[in-house]
Design a protein around this motif. Structure first.
Motif, short mmCIF file in Angstrom:
data_model
loop_
_atom_site.label_atom_id
_atom_site.label_comp_id
_atom_site.label_asym_id
_atom_site.label_seq_id
_atom_site.Cartn_x
_atom_site.Cartn_y
_atom_site.Cartn_z
N ARG A 73 0.82 -1.21 0.00
CA ARG A 73 0.00 0.00 0.00
C ARG A 73 0.85 1.26 0.00
O ARG A 73 0.32 2.37 0.12
CB ARG A 73 -0.92 0.01 1.23
CG ARG A 73 -1.99 -1.06 1.19
CD ARG A 73 -2.94 -0.89 0.03
NE ARG A 73 -3.58 0.42 0.01
CZ ARG A 73 -4.26 0.91 -1.02
NH1 ARG A 73 -4.34 0.23 -2.15
NH2 ARG A 73 -4.84 2.10 -0.95
N TRP A 114 -1.26 -1.63 -5.74
CA TRP A 114 -2.08 -0.56 -6.29
C TRP A 114 -1.17 0.39 -7.08
O TRP A 114 0.05 0.26 -7.06
CB TRP A 114 -2.86 0.16 -5.20
CG TRP A 114 -2.07 1.18 -4.42
CD1 TRP A 114 -0.96 0.95 -3.65
CD2 TRP A 114 -2.34 2.59 -4.34
NE1 TRP A 114 -0.53 2.13 -3.10
CE2 TRP A 114 -1.34 3.14 -3.49
CE3 TRP A 114 -3.31 3.41 -4.89
CZ2 TRP A 114 -1.31 4.50 -3.20
CZ3 TRP A 114 -3.27 4.77 -4.59
CH2 TRP A 114 -2.28 5.30 -3.75
N ARG A 115 -1.77 1.35 -7.75
CA ARG A 115 -1.03 2.18 -8.70
C ARG A 115 0.06 3.02 -8.03
O ARG A 115 1.10 3.30 -8.64
CB ARG A 115 -1.99 3.09 -9.47
CG ARG A 115 -2.70 4.13 -8.64
CD ARG A 115 -3.80 4.85 -9.44
NE ARG A 115 -4.36 6.00 -8.74
CZ ARG A 115 -5.34 5.93 -7.85
NH1 ARG A 115 -5.88 4.74 -7.55
NH2 ARG A 115 -5.80 7.03 -7.27
N ASP A 136 -5.48 0.96 -11.08
CA ASP A 136 -5.72 -0.11 -10.11
C ASP A 136 -6.45 -1.23 -10.82
O ASP A 136 -7.52 -1.01 -11.42
CB ASP A 136 -6.57 0.39 -8.94
CG ASP A 136 -5.83 1.42 -8.08
OD1 ASP A 136 -4.59 1.41 -8.09
OD2 ASP A 136 -6.50 2.22 -7.41
N HIS A 140 -8.54 -4.22 -6.75
CA HIS A 140 -7.36 -3.65 -6.11
C HIS A 140 -7.53 -2.13 -5.99
O HIS A 140 -8.23 -1.51 -6.80
CB HIS A 140 -6.10 -3.94 -6.92
CG HIS A 140 -5.68 -5.37 -6.91
ND1 HIS A 140 -6.38 -6.35 -7.55
CD2 HIS A 140 -4.61 -5.99 -6.32
CE1 HIS A 140 -5.77 -7.52 -7.38
NE2 HIS A 140 -4.70 -7.32 -6.64
N GLY A 141 -6.86 -1.56 -5.00
CA GLY A 141 -6.89 -0.11 -4.84
C GLY A 141 -8.30 0.45 -4.79
O GLY A 141 -9.15 -0.02 -4.03
N GLU A 142 -8.56 1.41 -5.67
CA GLU A 142 -9.87 2.08 -5.70
C GLU A 142 -10.79 1.57 -6.81
O GLU A 142 -11.86 2.12 -7.02
CB GLU A 142 -9.66 3.58 -5.85
CG GLU A 142 -8.89 4.21 -4.69
CD GLU A 142 -8.61 5.69 -4.90
OE1 GLU A 142 -9.18 6.49 -4.15
OE2 GLU A 142 -7.82 6.01 -5.81
#
Length: 316
Positions: A73, A114-115, A136, A140-142
């Motif tokens: 993260r 994530w990105r 993402d 994953h992520g947002e």
């Protein structure tokens, strides 16, 4: 502490003969570590004997649960970029972030990432005249969940996510990919999108090979492992061997690849990256020491080596 040396170019060893080399064995999956490992193994041992189909279904859910450790993260973005949203062919909405103007370079994160993890590459690539696009992957992520729903994911999600972003933002001057994102980048470069150059960092092991280590970690026999593999192939719509990085580049058809791997990587053994690069006739192989699987993404020497590879003049 002395500075960590910059990546060094080495000659990757030739691809080994068939069989499982202990140096290539995947570490225990993060889902099967810690206090719950004993209970998981006990449950799976019973299911393996009495209900291997159920054992396989539960194994698939465990396999497809992305890890959530803090290293995945970390955020190395220099500043927020422009946010766009793209939908995959199956309808999952992806969050995409971009910086700069010019030919496009895609950043492709790995399993559970994530990105923002690849944000250290943004500023130097923008300064070199490129538009940097990160996203993402589904689940994953947002971004929204992928084909298996909330809390789940697989390599096909990453492939379909990158392909969707590629359709929206256009051909790639280059791609920078990490871990499982390397598989997505290579498959998309072979099947979906024109790509100029590839930089693959700590590429993942072959999935069939991982499945044997995973089966051992959860305490099941071949009766469950084979069912697990069959279910994964059903989900991903191709044999697991279709995602093996070595064969995907063995014909020399990948766009100018460089492979970078750390000798102390505890998630994907260094020998994996060396083997993959050694099986590709046109690949460069760069080795680092002391960076592991995650810190390699923010190391100044690694970033400089990747930027140099992606931006050097054609033919050089």
């Amino acid at each position: 502490m002395p500075p960590i040396p910059a990546p060094t170019e080495t000659t990757a060893p030739a691809a080994p003969s068939a069989g499982v080399d202990p140096a290539l064995a995947a570490p225990v999956a993060p889902q099967v570590r810690g206090a719950r490992a004993h209970a998981l193994r006990a449950t799976f041992a019973v299911l393996d004997r009495l209900a291997p189909d159920l054992a396989a279904e539960r194994a698939v859910r465990l396999w497809c649960t992305p890890p959530g450790n803090p290293g995945r993260r970390k955020d190395f973005r220099p500043h927020p970029g422009q946010i766009d949203r793209v939908r995959t062919e199956r309808g999952a909405e992806l969050v995409v972030e971009s910086w700069g103007e010019g030919p496009v370079i895609y950043l492709v994160h790995g399993w559970g990432g994530w990105r923002g993890q690849l944000g250290a590459f943004v500023a130097p690539l923008v300064a070199a005249g490129y538009r940097v696009v990160a996203f993402d992957a589904p689940g994953h992520g947002e971004s929204e969940p992928g084909l298996m729903g909330p809390g789940q994911g697989n390599v096909l999600d990453a492939v379909e996510g990158l392909a969707a972003v590629g359709r929206a933002f256009g051909p790639a001057a280059g791609m920078v990919a990490h871990s499982m994102g390397c598989t997505a980048a290579v498959v998309v470069a072979r099947e979906h999108l024109a790509v100029g150059r590839l930089a693959l960092i700590a590429p993942n092991e072959d999935f069939a090979r991982i499945s044997y280590g995973f089966a051992q970690a959860i305490g099941v026999t071949e009766r469950t492992r084979s069912r697990l593999q069959a279910r994964l192939e059903e989900l991903c719509e191709r044999p697991v061997e279709g995602f093996d990085l070595g064969p995907l580049g063995a014909d020399g058809g990948l766009p100018d690849p460089v492979v970078i791997h750390d000798r102390q990587d505890k998630e994907t053994p260094y020998a994996v990256g060396a083997r993959i690069a050694g099986s590709w006739p046109d690949a460069r192989f760069l080795a680092t020491s002391g960076l592991g699987h995650q810190r390699i993404l923010a190391d100044d020497g690694v970033v400089a080596a990747v930027v140099e590879h992606l931006t050097r003049p054609a033919g050089s």
